[in-house]
Design a protein around this motif. Structure first.
Motif, PDB file in Angstrom:
ATOM      1  N   ILE A 139       0.848  -1.192   0.000  1.00 32.08           N
ATOM      2  CA  ILE A 139       0.000   0.000   0.000  1.00 32.08           C
ATOM      3  C   ILE A 139       0.886   1.246   0.000  1.00 32.08           C
ATOM      4  CG2 ILE A 139      -1.892  -1.171   1.143  1.00 32.08           C
ATOM      5  CD1 ILE A 139      -1.034   0.152   3.755  1.00 32.08           C
ATOM      6  N   PHE A 140       0.311   2.364  -0.415  1.00 36.61           N
ATOM      7  CA  PHE A 140       1.069   3.608  -0.405  1.00 36.61           C
ATOM      8  C   PHE A 140       0.148   4.746  -0.021  1.00 36.61           C
ATOM      9  CE2 PHE A 140      -0.581   3.043  -4.640  1.00 36.61           C
ATOM     10  CZ  PHE A 140      -1.030   4.300  -5.009  1.00 36.61           C
ATOM     11  N   GLU A 141       0.726   5.748   0.588  1.00 36.18           N
ATOM     12  CA  GLU A 141      -0.028   6.928   1.016  1.00 36.18           C
ATOM     13  C   GLU A 141      -0.339   7.780  -0.201  1.00 36.18           C
ATOM     14  OE1 GLU A 141      -2.182   9.473   2.636  1.00 36.18           O
ATOM     15  OE2 GLU A 141      -1.342   8.044   4.044  1.00 36.18           O
ATOM     16  N   ASN A 142      -1.608   8.029  -0.414  1.00 37.80           N
ATOM     17  CA  ASN A 142      -2.018   8.842  -1.559  1.00 37.80           C
ATOM     18  C   ASN A 142      -2.799  10.082  -1.142  1.00 37.80           C
ATOM     19  OD1 ASN A 142      -4.426   7.777  -0.747  1.00 37.80           O
ATOM     20  ND2 ASN A 142      -5.003   6.954  -2.740  1.00 37.80           N
ATOM     21  N   GLY A 143      -2.603  10.503   0.091  1.00 38.39           N
ATOM     22  CA  GLY A 143      -3.291  11.706   0.566  1.00 38.39           C
ATOM     23  C   GLY A 143      -4.676  11.434   1.132  1.00 38.39           C
ATOM     24  N   ASN A 144      -5.041  10.162   1.240  1.00 39.72           N
ATOM     25  CA  ASN A 144      -6.349   9.791   1.777  1.00 39.72           C
ATOM     26  C   ASN A 144      -6.124   8.921   3.019  1.00 39.72           C
ATOM     27  OD1 ASN A 144      -8.832   8.679   2.383  1.00 39.72           O
ATOM     28  ND2 ASN A 144      -9.308   8.057   0.293  1.00 39.72           N
ATOM     29  N   PRO A 145      -6.007   9.538   4.197  1.00 39.79           N
ATOM     30  CA  PRO A 145      -5.697   8.773   5.413  1.00 39.79           C
ATOM     31  C   PRO A 145      -6.704   7.672   5.718  1.00 39.79           C
ATOM     32  CG  PRO A 145      -5.497  11.124   5.838  1.00 39.79           C
ATOM     33  CD  PRO A 145      -6.096  10.971   4.469  1.00 39.79           C
ATOM     34  N   LYS A 146      -7.989   7.927   5.490  1.00 38.19           N
ATOM     35  CA  LYS A 146      -9.010   6.915   5.767  1.00 38.19           C
ATOM     36  C   LYS A 146      -8.822   5.697   4.848  1.00 38.19           C
ATOM     37  CE  LYS A 146     -13.970   6.356   6.285  1.00 38.19           C
ATOM     38  NZ  LYS A 146     -15.282   6.983   6.167  1.00 38.19           N
ATOM     39  N   GLY A 147      -8.581   5.944   3.575  1.00 32.91           N
ATOM     40  CA  GLY A 147      -8.339   4.856   2.628  1.00 32.91           C
ATOM     41  C   GLY A 147      -7.067   4.107   2.964  1.00 32.91           C
ATOM     42  N   TYR A 148      -6.032   4.845   3.351  1.00 33.45           N
ATOM     43  CA  TYR A 148      -4.753   4.224   3.718  1.00 33.45           C
ATOM     44  C   TYR A 148      -4.936   3.297   4.920  1.00 33.45           C
ATOM     45  CZ  TYR A 148       0.188   3.724   4.842  1.00 33.45           C
ATOM     46  OH  TYR A 148       1.423   3.211   5.107  1.00 33.45           O
ATOM     47  N   ARG A 149      -5.668   3.761   5.927  1.00 32.61           N
ATOM     48  CA  ARG A 149      -5.922   2.929   7.110  1.00 32.61           C
ATOM     49  C   ARG A 149      -6.671   1.657   6.729  1.00 32.61           C
ATOM     50  NH1 ARG A 149      -6.975   7.779   9.591  1.00 32.61           N
ATOM     51  NH2 ARG A 149      -9.216   7.517   9.319  1.00 32.61           N
ATOM     52  N   SER A 150      -7.671   1.803   5.865  1.00 27.35           N
ATOM     53  CA  SER A 150      -8.440   0.627   5.437  1.00 27.35           C
ATOM     54  C   SER A 150      -7.555  -0.373   4.714  1.00 27.35           C
ATOM     55  CB  SER A 150      -9.597   1.043   4.521  1.00 27.35           C
ATOM     56  OG  SER A 150     -10.539   1.801   5.225  1.00 27.35           O
ATOM     57  N   LEU A 151      -6.707   0.116   3.821  1.00 25.67           N
ATOM     58  CA  LEU A 151      -5.806  -0.776   3.093  1.00 25.67           C
ATOM     59  C   LEU A 151      -4.775  -1.411   4.021  1.00 25.67           C
ATOM     60  CD1 LEU A 151      -5.256   1.249  -0.189  1.00 25.67           C
ATOM     61  CD2 LEU A 151      -6.564  -0.873   0.094  1.00 25.67           C
ATOM     62  N   ALA A 152      -4.300  -0.654   5.000  1.00 29.58           N
ATOM     63  CA  ALA A 152      -3.342  -1.200   5.965  1.00 29.58           C
ATOM     64  C   ALA A 152      -3.983  -2.316   6.775  1.00 29.58           C
ATOM     65  CB  ALA A 152      -2.826  -0.099   6.884  1.00 29.58           C
ATOM     66  N   ARG A 153      -5.228  -2.121   7.169  1.00 27.24           N
ATOM     67  CA  ARG A 153      -5.936  -3.163   7.915  1.00 27.24           C
ATOM     68  C   ARG A 153      -6.147  -4.403   7.044  1.00 27.24           C
ATOM     69  NH1 ARG A 153      -9.719   1.459  10.180  1.00 27.24           N
ATOM     70  NH2 ARG A 153      -8.552   1.950  12.075  1.00 27.24           N
ATOM     71  N   GLY A 170      -2.887  -6.234   6.727  1.00 26.64           N
ATOM     72  CA  GLY A 170      -2.624  -6.956   7.979  1.00 26.64           C
ATOM     73  C   GLY A 170      -3.489  -8.196   8.110  1.00 26.64           C
ATOM     74  N   PHE A 171      -4.743  -8.096   7.699  1.00 25.84           N
ATOM     75  CA  PHE A 171      -5.630  -9.249   7.751  1.00 25.84           C
ATOM     76  C   PHE A 171      -5.150 -10.348   6.808  1.00 25.84           C
ATOM     77  CE2 PHE A 171      -9.227 -11.540   5.852  1.00 25.84           C
ATOM     78  CZ  PHE A 171      -9.687 -12.202   6.970  1.00 25.84           C
ATOM     79  N   LEU A 172      -4.752  -9.965   5.594  1.00 22.52           N
ATOM     80  CA  LEU A 172      -4.240 -10.958   4.641  1.00 22.52           C
ATOM     81  C   LEU A 172      -3.002 -11.660   5.190  1.00 22.52           C
ATOM     82  CD1 LEU A 172      -4.668  -9.002   1.281  1.00 22.52           C
ATOM     83  CD2 LEU A 172      -6.022 -10.958   2.080  1.00 22.52           C
ATOM     84  N   ALA A 173      -2.115 -10.886   5.799  1.00 20.68           N
ATOM     85  CA  ALA A 173      -0.911 -11.475   6.393  1.00 20.68           C
ATOM     86  C   ALA A 173      -1.294 -12.415   7.535  1.00 20.68           C
ATOM     87  CB  ALA A 173       0.028 -10.375   6.887  1.00 20.68           C
ATOM     88  N   HIS A 174      -2.254 -12.018   8.343  1.00 25.37           N
ATOM     89  CA  HIS A 174      -2.716 -12.852   9.458  1.00 25.37           C
ATOM     90  C   HIS A 174      -3.301 -14.172   8.952  1.00 25.37           C
ATOM     91  CE1 HIS A 174      -4.912 -14.235  12.978  1.00 25.37           C
ATOM     92  NE2 HIS A 174      -6.016 -14.226  12.245  1.00 25.37           N
ATOM     93  N   VAL A 175      -4.178 -14.093   7.958  1.00 26.64           N
ATOM     94  CA  VAL A 175      -4.808 -15.306   7.428  1.00 26.64           C
ATOM     95  C   VAL A 175      -3.754 -16.220   6.800  1.00 26.64           C
ATOM     96  CG1 VAL A 175      -6.423 -16.180   5.689  1.00 26.64           C
ATOM     97  CG2 VAL A 175      -7.074 -14.261   7.136  1.00 26.64           C
ATOM     98  N   ALA A 176      -2.814 -15.639   6.081  1.00 26.36           N
ATOM     99  CA  ALA A 176      -1.741 -16.450   5.487  1.00 26.36           C
ATOM    100  C   ALA A 176      -0.953 -17.166   6.588  1.00 26.36           C
ATOM    101  CB  ALA A 176      -0.822 -15.573   4.643  1.00 26.36           C
ATOM    102  N   HIS A 177      -0.577 -16.418   7.614  1.00 26.84           N
ATOM    103  CA  HIS A 177       0.178 -17.000   8.727  1.00 26.84           C
ATOM    104  C   HIS A 177      -0.636 -18.098   9.418  1.00 26.84           C
ATOM    105  CE1 HIS A 177       3.004 -17.238  12.025  1.00 26.84           C
ATOM    106  NE2 HIS A 177       1.985 -17.097  12.860  1.00 26.84           N
ATOM    107  N   LYS A 178      -1.893 -17.836   9.644  1.00 26.92           N
ATOM    108  CA  LYS A 178      -2.782 -18.790  10.307  1.00 26.92           C
ATOM    109  C   LYS A 178      -2.827 -20.120   9.557  1.00 26.92           C
ATOM    110  CE  LYS A 178      -7.693 -19.271  11.488  1.00 26.92           C
ATOM    111  NZ  LYS A 178      -8.985 -18.571  11.455  1.00 26.92           N
TER     112      LYS A 178
END
Length: 109
Positions: free
Chosen positions: A18-32, A35-43
């Motif tokens: 992900i990359f910061e594109n000036g939309n903090p709300k969108g960035y937070r959603s993509l970061a979450r 993180g969820f994808l990484a969690h599911v992969a690890h699980k």
């Protein structure tokens, strides 16, 4: 995503950084989501790779700063359609296929 992992048992997952594109709300959603994808992969004991957009895109052609993002996305979509005989009209889908091809090329080398 988790259901697909359980059904298909992939060896690994590749997804875009992900990359910061000036939309903090969108960035937070993509970061979450990332993180969820990484969690599911690890699980499910599936390795994953996060790849920067510039790296996978460069495997599809040289795009300098004069080529705007919509043009680049359309060009990659056209290349994916031509290469695989598809008729995709959603750039997120063609991007996913393009990342998959990039991952295959990296794994071969």
């Amino acid at each position: 995503v988790e259901r697909l992992i359980e059904e298909l048992h992939p060896d690994e997952l590749w997804f875009e950084e992900i990359f910061e594109n000036g939309n903090p709300k969108g960035y937070r959603s993509l970061a979450r989501l990332q993180g969820f994808l990484a969690h599911v992969a690890h699980k499910h004991n599936v390795s994953y790779t996060i790849v920067e957009e510039t790296r996978w895109i460069s495997s599809w052609g040289k795009y300098d700063k004069t080529v705007k993002r919509p043009e680049r996305k359309a060009d990659i979509m056209a290349k994916v359609n031509a290469l695989y005989g598809l008729d995709i009209n959603v750039n997120d889908i063609s991007d996913a296929i393009a990342i998959g091809r990039y991952a295959s090329e990296v794994k071969e080398n």
